[in-house]
Design an enzyme around this catalytic site. Structure first.
Site, PDB file in Angstrom:
ATOM      1  N   LYS A  54       0.787  -1.237   0.026  1.00 59.16           N
ATOM      2  CA  LYS A  54      -0.104  -0.046  -0.125  1.00 59.16           C
ATOM      3  C   LYS A  54       0.881   1.311   0.028  1.00 59.16           C
ATOM      4  O   LYS A  54       0.419   2.112  -0.799  1.00 59.16           O
ATOM      5  CB  LYS A  54      -0.730  -0.141   0.984  1.00 59.16           C
ATOM      6  CG  LYS A  54      -1.966  -1.101   1.048  1.00 59.16           C
ATOM      7  CD  LYS A  54      -2.762  -1.331   2.264  1.00 59.16           C
ATOM      8  CE  LYS A  54      -3.768  -2.487   2.369  1.00 59.16           C
ATOM      9  NZ  LYS A  54      -4.717  -2.779   3.428  1.00 59.16           N
ATOM     10  N   GLN A 100      -4.978  -1.787   9.425  1.00 60.52           N
ATOM     11  CA  GLN A 100      -4.587  -3.010   9.017  1.00 60.52           C
ATOM     12  C   GLN A 100      -5.292  -4.172   9.774  1.00 60.52           C
ATOM     13  O   GLN A 100      -4.890  -4.278  10.939  1.00 60.52           O
ATOM     14  CB  GLN A 100      -3.052  -3.379   8.618  1.00 60.52           C
ATOM     15  CG  GLN A 100      -2.842  -4.511   7.632  1.00 60.52           C
ATOM     16  CD  GLN A 100      -3.360  -4.486   6.583  1.00 60.52           C
ATOM     17  OE1 GLN A 100      -3.667  -3.463   5.681  1.00 60.52           O
ATOM     18  NE2 GLN A 100      -3.649  -5.501   5.907  1.00 60.52           N
ATOM     19  N   ASP A 123     -11.181   2.572   4.011  1.00 61.12           N
ATOM     20  CA  ASP A 123     -11.408   1.305   4.006  1.00 61.12           C
ATOM     21  C   ASP A 123     -13.085   0.794   4.027  1.00 61.12           C
ATOM     22  O   ASP A 123     -13.510  -0.340   3.448  1.00 61.12           O
ATOM     23  CB  ASP A 123     -11.073   0.293   5.345  1.00 61.12           C
ATOM     24  CG  ASP A 123      -9.941  -0.556   5.065  1.00 61.12           C
ATOM     25  OD1 ASP A 123      -9.634  -0.868   3.877  1.00 61.12           O
ATOM     26  OD2 ASP A 123      -9.340  -0.746   6.031  1.00 61.12           O
TER      27      ASP A 123
END
Ligand code: GUN
Length: 296
Positions: A54, A100, A123
Site C-alpha cells: 500500500k 490493517q 476502508d
C-alpha cells in the site's frame, strides 16, 4: 478451453496512471498532497507485506503515506486513543485512516474500526459507510469488493441479469460485494447468491454461477467440477502454503490448474484481485481528500 486471465496488475496500472494525473491536479490547486495514515498493529508478516504494498503504491501515484507501527500488546482503549489522536492532528492531517486487519485476538476490532472518523474511513468499514452502501448511495466502498466489481466492468464481463455466486459473508468482502453486484447500474443488476460456511450443497449453487467469487481463505476449495463452463471465476483468497511441499507459496481459494480448463475467465493469485484492492484504496484516499477539501 482455457480461460482468459483477468490481469489485475494491468488493470491496477491503468487506474494508477489516471490517479497520478488527478492527484497532481489536486495538489496544484490545494497546495498539498492527499495523505494516508496506516496503522499496523503487531508483526504479522502477511500484514506487514500488504502494508508495504500500500505504501509503495501510494508513493507511485504521489500520495503522502505514513505507517504507524503499534506493538501487538496494545489494548483496545489505547489503540482507539491513537486513532483519535491521528484524527485530531491539525498539521499534516490525514485524509484517509486505515487500520490493517486482522488485529490481535484480545482487541475489540469493531470498537477500533468505529473510532475511524467515517469521512476518513478509506476502508469503508465504519457502520456509517456500510449503511450508505446498503442504501445504494456509497461513499467509501470496501476496497476488495470495489476491486472485484471494477475488474468485471473493465473486462467487459456483463453483470446485469447474471447469476453471481459469492462464497464468503465477511463484512470486508462478501457482504459489500453482494450489495454492489445486486445494486443498480453498471457492474450491478446481478442476481446474487451469498454462500457461507453453513451453506449446504455448495456445488449446487456454484454450478449456477455465471460469475463465481471465492472469498473464504481455503486453498483449493473451488475445483473444476464446481464451475459452469464459460463462467467468470474471481479468486479473492490469499493463502500461504507452508509445510514440506508449500515453500510459502501464495495460492487462492480456486484450484487454478483444473478450473482454468472450464472457466471463461479466471483471476490468478497473486496478480489478480490483490493489486486492485490497493488501487481502490488509493482512489478512496483521493476521494477522501476531495471531500474534506470541499467541506472547508
Ligand atoms: N486485511 C486484509 N484485507 C484488508 C483490507 O482490505 N483492509 C484492511 N484494513 N485490512 C485488511
Amino acid at each position: 478451453m482455457t480461460a482468459q486471465i483477468l490481469d489485475g496488475k494491468m488493470i491496477a496500472r491503468r487506474i494508477e496512471e489516471t490517479l497520478c494525473a488527478e492527484i497532481t491536479a489536486f495538489a496544484e490547486i490545494v497546495k498539498r498532497r492527499p495523505r494516508l495514515v496506516v496503522v499496523l498493529v503487531g508483526e504479522l508478516a502477511a500484514s506487514a507485506s500488504y502494508v508495504k504494498s500500500k505504501g509503495d503504491a501510494a508513493a507511485r501515484v504521489g500520495l503522502d503515506a505514513e505507517v504507524i507501527n503499534v506493538p501487538a500488546t496494545i489494548q483496545t482503549a489505547a489503540l482507539v486513543a491513537i486513532i483519535e489522536s491521528i484524527a485530531r492532528e491539525e498539521n499534516a492531517a490525514a485524509d484517509g485512516i486505515l487500520v490493517q486487519l486482522p488485529l490481535p485476538n484480545h482487541i475489540d476490532t469493531l470498537a477500533v474500526l468505529d473510532a475511524v472518523p467515517p469521512d476518513r474511513d478509506v476502508d469503508g468499514f465504519h457502520p456509517e459507510n456500510a449503511g450508505l452502501l446498503s442504501q445504494g448511495r456509497p461513499r467509501f466502498v470496501p476496497c476488495t469488493a470495489a476491486g472485484v466489481q471494477h475488474m468485471l466492468v473493465e473486462t467487459g464481463i456483463g453483470t446485469a441479469g447474471k447469476q453471481a455466486v459469492i462464497i464468503g459473508r465477511s463484512d470486508t468482502v462478501g457482504k459489500p460485494l453482494a450489495l454492489l453486484l445486486a445494486g443498480h447500474g453498471v457492474g450491478g443488476d446481478a442476481t446474487v447468491t451469498l454462500c457461507h460456511s453453513r451453506s449446504t450443497n455448495l456445488s449446487f449453487h456454484t454450478l449456477q454461477a455465471d460469475i463465481l467469487i471465492a472469498a473464504v481463505g481455503r486453498p483449493g476449495l473451488i475445483t473444476a467440477g464446481m464451475v459452469k463452463r464459460g463462467a467468470a471465476v474471481i479468486d479473492v483468497g490469499i493463502n500461504r502454503i507452508t509445510g514440506p511441499n508449500g515453500n510459502g507459496k501464495l495460492v487462492g481459494d480456486v484450484d487454478f490448474d483444473s478450473v482454468c480448463q472450464i472457466a471463461g475467465w479466471i483471476s490468478p493469485v497473486p496478480g489478480g484481485v490483490g493489486p486492485l484492492t490497493v488501487a481502490m484504496l488509493l482512489s478512496n484516499t483521493l476521494r477522501a481528500a476531495k471531500l474534506r477539501n470541499s467541506n472547508g
